[in-house]
Design a protein around this motif. Structure first.
Motif, mmCIF file in Angstrom:
data_model
loop_
_atom_site.group_PDB
_atom_site.id
_atom_site.type_symbol
_atom_site.label_atom_id
_atom_site.label_comp_id
_atom_site.label_asym_id
_atom_site.label_seq_id
_atom_site.Cartn_x
_atom_site.Cartn_y
_atom_site.Cartn_z
ATOM 1 N N GLU A 1 0.620 -1.075 -0.527
ATOM 2 C CA GLU A 1 0.211 -0.019 0.061
ATOM 3 C C GLU A 1 1.250 1.208 0.349
ATOM 4 O O GLU A 1 0.622 2.195 -0.333
ATOM 5 C CB GLU A 1 -1.043 0.076 1.103
ATOM 6 C CG GLU A 1 -2.168 -1.278 1.181
ATOM 7 C CD GLU A 1 -1.602 -1.970 2.104
ATOM 8 O OE1 GLU A 1 -0.435 -2.977 2.468
ATOM 9 O OE2 GLU A 1 -2.497 -3.413 1.884
ATOM 10 N N LEU B 1 -6.043 12.781 -8.199
ATOM 11 C CA LEU B 1 -7.561 12.049 -7.928
ATOM 12 C C LEU B 1 -7.287 10.250 -7.179
ATOM 13 O O LEU B 1 -7.627 9.953 -5.752
ATOM 14 C CB LEU B 1 -8.024 12.116 -8.394
ATOM 15 C CG LEU B 1 -9.749 11.297 -8.305
ATOM 16 C CD1 LEU B 1 -10.902 11.287 -6.804
ATOM 17 C CD2 LEU B 1 -10.674 11.026 -9.497
ATOM 18 N N ALA B 2 -6.093 9.918 -7.699
ATOM 19 C CA ALA B 2 -5.986 8.591 -7.187
ATOM 20 C C ALA B 2 -5.605 8.678 -6.399
ATOM 21 O O ALA B 2 -5.693 8.041 -5.260
ATOM 22 C CB ALA B 2 -5.285 7.621 -8.277
ATOM 23 N N CYS B 3 -4.141 9.289 -5.695
ATOM 24 C CA CYS B 3 -3.811 9.856 -4.500
ATOM 25 C C CYS B 3 -4.741 9.686 -3.358
ATOM 26 O O CYS B 3 -4.807 9.396 -2.056
ATOM 27 C CB CYS B 3 -2.586 10.467 -4.683
ATOM 28 S SG CYS B 3 -1.258 10.665 -5.237
ATOM 29 N N VAL B 4 -5.648 10.890 -3.538
ATOM 30 C CA VAL B 4 -6.820 11.336 -2.693
ATOM 31 C C VAL B 4 -7.311 10.108 -2.364
ATOM 32 O O VAL B 4 -8.081 9.504 -0.825
ATOM 33 C CB VAL B 4 -7.417 12.126 -3.003
ATOM 34 C CG1 VAL B 4 -8.774 11.961 -2.228
ATOM 35 C CG2 VAL B 4 -6.520 13.152 -2.945
ATOM 36 N N LEU B 5 -8.534 9.168 -3.407
ATOM 37 C CA LEU B 5 -8.598 7.783 -3.288
ATOM 38 C C LEU B 5 -8.166 6.985 -2.445
ATOM 39 O O LEU B 5 -8.600 5.947 -1.955
ATOM 40 C CB LEU B 5 -9.255 7.501 -4.603
ATOM 41 C CG LEU B 5 -9.879 7.993 -5.141
ATOM 42 C CD1 LEU B 5 -11.176 7.435 -6.695
ATOM 43 C CD2 LEU B 5 -11.562 8.308 -4.428
ATOM 44 N N LEU B 6 -6.855 6.453 -2.835
ATOM 45 C CA LEU B 6 -5.597 6.047 -1.854
ATOM 46 C C LEU B 6 -5.487 6.293 -0.563
ATOM 47 O O LEU B 6 -5.583 5.104 -0.009
ATOM 48 C CB LEU B 6 -4.336 6.044 -2.478
ATOM 49 C CG LEU B 6 -4.359 5.066 -3.967
ATOM 50 C CD1 LEU B 6 -2.938 5.475 -4.682
ATOM 51 C CD2 LEU B 6 -4.680 3.207 -3.955
ATOM 52 N N ARG B 7 -5.783 7.060 -0.483
ATOM 53 C CA ARG B 7 -5.633 8.414 0.840
ATOM 54 C C ARG B 7 -6.853 7.554 1.414
ATOM 55 O O ARG B 7 -6.753 6.623 2.669
ATOM 56 C CB ARG B 7 -5.517 9.355 1.128
ATOM 57 C CG ARG B 7 -5.152 9.464 2.185
ATOM 58 C CD ARG B 7 -3.815 9.869 2.831
ATOM 59 N NE ARG B 7 -3.438 10.339 3.824
ATOM 60 C CZ ARG B 7 -2.636 10.634 4.213
ATOM 61 N NH1 ARG B 7 -1.474 9.273 4.731
ATOM 62 N NH2 ARG B 7 -2.397 10.653 6.279
ATOM 63 N N ALA B 8 -7.441 7.664 1.277
ATOM 64 C CA ALA B 8 -9.077 7.811 2.040
ATOM 65 C C ALA B 8 -9.012 6.232 1.734
ATOM 66 O O ALA B 8 -10.092 5.586 3.180
ATOM 67 C CB ALA B 8 -10.461 8.304 0.717
ATOM 68 N N ARG B 9 -9.143 5.260 1.101
ATOM 69 C CA ARG B 9 -9.323 3.932 1.155
ATOM 70 C C ARG B 9 -8.517 3.245 2.396
ATOM 71 O O ARG B 9 -8.554 2.245 3.739
ATOM 72 C CB ARG B 9 -8.467 2.665 -0.174
ATOM 73 C CG ARG B 9 -8.228 1.837 -0.189
ATOM 74 C CD ARG B 9 -8.090 1.140 -1.048
ATOM 75 N NE ARG B 9 -8.404 -0.059 -0.923
ATOM 76 C CZ ARG B 9 -7.310 -1.126 -0.351
ATOM 77 N NH1 ARG B 9 -5.923 -0.494 0.153
ATOM 78 N NH2 ARG B 9 -7.097 -2.338 -0.475
#
Length: 166
Positions: free
Chosen positions: A49, A149-157
């Motif tokens: 991750e 956006l992918a960074c934000v979604l990975l962080r949220a995940r």
């Protein structure tokens, strides 16, 4: 989007040789092979991750720097971070998806593999729309935004996963 717009950006926007496009692709591909192996080894120490998150951040930087690269040497130098983030993101997310579907490695592989043709279709359409409005370098800014956006979604995940029981 990068692969679709790169040739036109290099030859039309920058007025550089079409042979440079092949050199860029070849350099990146040559770097990716050993980096794929290294990513697998490094993931064991740092965690998949964390490495995927770092690769996503590196992808943002790569796409944000790309519009400023106006010469062959600068474009060739950018193939190092390009190969780094690509090596991680074409290998480790499969491991993460397989982990999410216990006992369903075949299902995870099929699901993961099916995303590529869909992504290519969407990338082609988005590249055409963005390039028509902003030029080919605009597609790289779009790539940077999508990676962010992918960074934000990975962080949220990651945060949501820490809040789950067990």
């Amino acid at each position: 989007m990068y692969l679709i717009a790169l040739a036109a950006h290099v030859t039309r926007d920058l007025g550089l040789s079409a042979a440079l496009v092949g050199a860029l692709a070849g350099t990146c591909a040559a770097l990716e092979i050993p980096l794929l192996i290294g990513a697998g080894r490094l993931a064991g120490r740092l965690g998949e991750e964390r490495l995927v998150g770092a690769a996503a951040v590196l992808a943002v930087a790569f796409f944000a720097l790309l519009p400023f690269a106006a010469s062959g040497p600068s474009l060739l130098l950018l193939q190092v971070p390009n190969a780094l983030w690509t090596a991680v993101l074409v290998s480790l997310p499969m491991v993460l998806v397989q982990r999410e579907i216990p006992g369903g490695a075949g299902t995870a592989a099929a699901l993961f593999s099916a995303t590529f043709p869909v992504a290519q279709l969407l990338a082609g359409a988005l590249t055409g729309l963005v390039a028509a409005r902003t030029g080919y370098s605009g597609t790289f800014w779009c790539g940077a935004a999508l990676c962010a956006l992918a960074c934000v979604l990975l962080r949220a995940r990651g945060r949501a996963g820490r809040n789950l029981p067990g």
